[in-house]
Write a protein that holds these residues in place. Structure first.
Motif, PDB file in Angstrom:
ATOM      1  N   ARG A  44       0.848  -1.189   0.000  1.00  0.00           N
ATOM      2  CA  ARG A  44       0.000   0.000   0.000  1.00  0.00           C
ATOM      3  C   ARG A  44       0.889   1.246   0.000  1.00  0.00           C
ATOM      4  NH1 ARG A  44      -2.647  -4.173   1.615  1.00  0.00           N
ATOM      5  NH2 ARG A  44      -4.922  -4.300   1.599  1.00  0.00           N
TER       6      ARG A  44
ATOM      7  N   TRP B  15       0.297   4.123  -0.823  1.00  0.00           N
ATOM      8  CA  TRP B  15      -0.367   5.381  -0.510  1.00  0.00           C
ATOM      9  C   TRP B  15      -0.342   5.700   0.983  1.00  0.00           C
ATOM     10  CZ3 TRP B  15      -4.120   3.996   2.879  1.00  0.00           C
ATOM     11  CH2 TRP B  15      -4.645   2.697   2.779  1.00  0.00           C
ATOM     12  N   LEU B  16       0.112   4.778   1.814  1.00  0.00           N
ATOM     13  CA  LEU B  16       0.077   4.995   3.265  1.00  0.00           C
ATOM     14  C   LEU B  16       0.868   6.241   3.711  1.00  0.00           C
ATOM     15  CD1 LEU B  16       0.257   1.356   4.716  1.00  0.00           C
ATOM     16  CD2 LEU B  16      -1.654   2.962   4.823  1.00  0.00           C
TER      17      LEU B  16
ATOM     18  N   ALA C 247      -1.243   9.206   2.943  1.00  0.00           N
ATOM     19  CA  ALA C 247      -2.406   9.250   3.825  1.00  0.00           C
ATOM     20  C   ALA C 247      -2.006   9.748   5.211  1.00  0.00           C
ATOM     21  CB  ALA C 247      -3.048   7.865   3.921  1.00  0.00           C
ATOM     22  N   ALA C 248      -0.828   9.319   5.677  1.00  0.00           N
ATOM     23  CA  ALA C 248      -0.371   9.747   6.998  1.00  0.00           C
ATOM     24  C   ALA C 248      -0.104  11.253   7.041  1.00  0.00           C
ATOM     25  CB  ALA C 248       0.888   8.985   7.388  1.00  0.00           C
TER      26      ALA C 248
ATOM     27  N   VAL D  42      -1.915  13.628   5.742  1.00  0.00           N
ATOM     28  CA  VAL D  42      -3.123  14.452   5.619  1.00  0.00           C
ATOM     29  C   VAL D  42      -3.364  15.275   6.885  1.00  0.00           C
ATOM     30  CG1 VAL D  42      -5.631  14.386   5.383  1.00  0.00           C
ATOM     31  CG2 VAL D  42      -4.211  12.958   3.913  1.00  0.00           C
TER      32      VAL D  42
END
Length: 510
Positions: free
Chosen positions: A111, A113-114, A117-118, A120
């Motif tokens: 993943r 995209w983690l 995402a973290a 954000v």
């Protein structure tokens, strides 16, 4: 004291990054830099606010002159508040990113995209706490202040907990003992740095923007250093916490830096020794080959003498057999030395590790047909390697392992050859039940021409050869040993091919 701790940690992280420039050390430098930024802003704010006891002043600043320098520093509240926000919100993000970097869980690594995402929540917090945006939001609805302060503290603590859980999960998945010890030391360093951060993270930038306004003070919880006077118990607890966490963090940081420096120095020392040894070996090979040719002439003369009826046949035959054996042994030894000295051509192609291990086992059993060898190979694993040289390397380790067990009188116990996927590596382990390797020998076993065995038959080129081949495969050779219990040599090659389930291992008793 806090100022000194901050400088030591920052200097240590800079030294680590200079010693080894990598993504990991870059993360560590960024992590400690954001901690230092947050601490500096908190200390500057406290110095400008004043009203602290002499004990707290000593704990935070050490010298009164340091506090005065920060108190009269030319910086606006808007600048100080946003700089504090940058340090406060980037630290937990950097910690999570570093934990994700350390994680080799296939679900997490797939993943990609983690990390985005973290980022954000920290990015949203930085936007919200930008001076113009913050003033607009608070001016529009002052009731938003308390939820903003609470929400930011909640996600900060959640990120710290998440990072610690990721590190714990990764530590539990490491099975190679020396790597596990190294990773535990890194986890200790990060946990201590996170604990130091948690001592000061309740300081919200809103307090700097609003300064003495009463609306904030009711929401400011956990700011122990804003108390005019700490009780003796609380003061001692704070000092102990700062000292313990700082000592753990700095010691781990320095240990990691020293380890990197030491490994680099050992590599350079071994290469220099081999450069000198190779020059002498070339001359030695040439001279001994001439002697071998002379021995062959002597053998022919002895053979001719054997044809004479007056010759002492028994004695001549004895000389003939001894000289032939000596000649054959010297030629074999010279070939072994030559293979260790000459430059090698490495051709890396995909290979099934089971086939490589089977070839190494077959060759080993030809030398020791009665050896008790157990092979455990993870299914469906390929390595990018030169098959001939990797087989030779595994064979060398198997031979050394069995001879160590024989010397310890443990021939009945199995010599083990294990293959598994370990984080980014394919780990090939040869585990013996010999006597182990004493500490004084561990620094020398990979050097050329070093051997603790009978020097008439062992020239000490085996482990140097294995190490050279592994390095040419972009891998590393590691040792894990306990005196009296045995040793494990690990060939760690970069992971290649399909990723089989780490628990799907089969016993292959070929």
């Amino acid at each position: 004291m806090v100022i000194l701790v901050m400088l030591l940690l920052l200097l240590g992280s800079i030294a680590l990054f200079i010693t080894k420039r990598s993504r990991e050390t870059g993360f560590i430098l960024a992590l400690i830099s954001t901690l230092a930024l947050h601490w500096m802003c908190v200390l500057t704010y406290i110095a400008k606010k004043g009203g602290i006891s002499a004990d707290v002043q000593t704990l935070l600043f050490g010298l009164a002159s340091v506090r005065r320098a920060l108190q009269y520093m030319l910086v606006t509240l808007r600048q100080l508040g946003f700089a504090m926000a940058v340090g406060r919100y980037l630290f937990p993000l950097e910690l999570v990113w570093l934990a994700l970097h350390y994680s080799y869980d296939p679900v997490i690594r797939s993943r990609r995209w983690l990390p985005l995402a973290a980022a954000v929540l920290p990015a949203a917090s930085l936007v919200l706490y930008y001076p113009d945006v913050f003033e607009a939001v608070i001016g529009w609805n002052r009731a938003m202040l308390r939820p903003m302060i609470t929400a930011s503290l909640v996600w900060i603590v959640a990120y710290i907990v998440l990072a610690m859980l990721l590190l714990w999960h990764e530590e539990r998945g490491i099975t190679i003992r020396f790597y596990r010890r190294q990773f535990q030391r890194k986890c200790g360093m990060l946990a201590s740095i996170a604990a130091l951060y948690l001592l000061y993270c309740p300081q919200d930038p809103a307090q700097v923007y609003l300064f003495y306004r009463d609306e904030y003070m009711g929401a400011a919880q956990g700011l122990w250093y804003l108390s005019p006077a700490l009780s003796m118990v609380n003061y001692v607890l704070v000092i102990v916490a700062v000292l313990v966490f700082s000592a753990i963090g700095f010691d781990s940081l320095m240990h990691y830096t020293q380890q990197i420096i030491r490994e680099g120095q050992e590599d350079m020392a071994i290469e220099r020794k081999f450069d000198v040894a190779s020059q002498g070996a070339s001359v030695f090979v040439h001279s001994v080959k001439n002697q071998l040719l002379a021995n062959r002439v002597l053998l022919r003369r002895i053979g001719a003498e054997l044809d004479k009826p007056e010759a002492d046949m028994e004695k001549l035959r004895e000389y003939h057999v001894s000289l032939s054996a000596s000649n054959a042994m010297m030629l074999e030894r010279m070939e072994e030395l030559y293979k260790g000295v000459k430059s090698k051509s490495i051709q890396l192609v995909p290979n099934d590790i089971a086939d490589v291990c089977a070839a190494a086992k077959e060759r080993f059993l030809r030398k020791y047909p009665d050896a008790n060898l157990s092979v455990s190979i993870q299914e469906d694993v390929q390595v990018f390697c030169d098959r001939t040289h990797l087989v030779e390397s595994i064979y060398n380790l198997l031979t050394n392992g069995w001879e160590a067990q024989a010397a310890a009188g443990r021939e009945s116990e199995p010599l083990r050859l294990l293959v598994r996927q370990e984080r980014l590596w394919t780990a090939i382990e040869v585990r013996d039940r010999g006597n182990g390797i004493p500490v004084e020998q561990r620094k020398h076993i990979f050097e050329p021409f070093y051997s603790s065995k009978n020097s008439n038959y062992n020239w000490g080129m085996g482990l140097y050869y294995v190490r050279s081949i592994v390095k040419s495969h972009f891998g590393v050779l590691r040792l894990d040993t306990k005196v009296g219990e045995g040793s494990s040599f690990f060939i760690l090659l970069p992971r290649y091919g399909r990723m089989a389930d780490a628990q799907a291992c089969r016993k292959d008793e070929i």
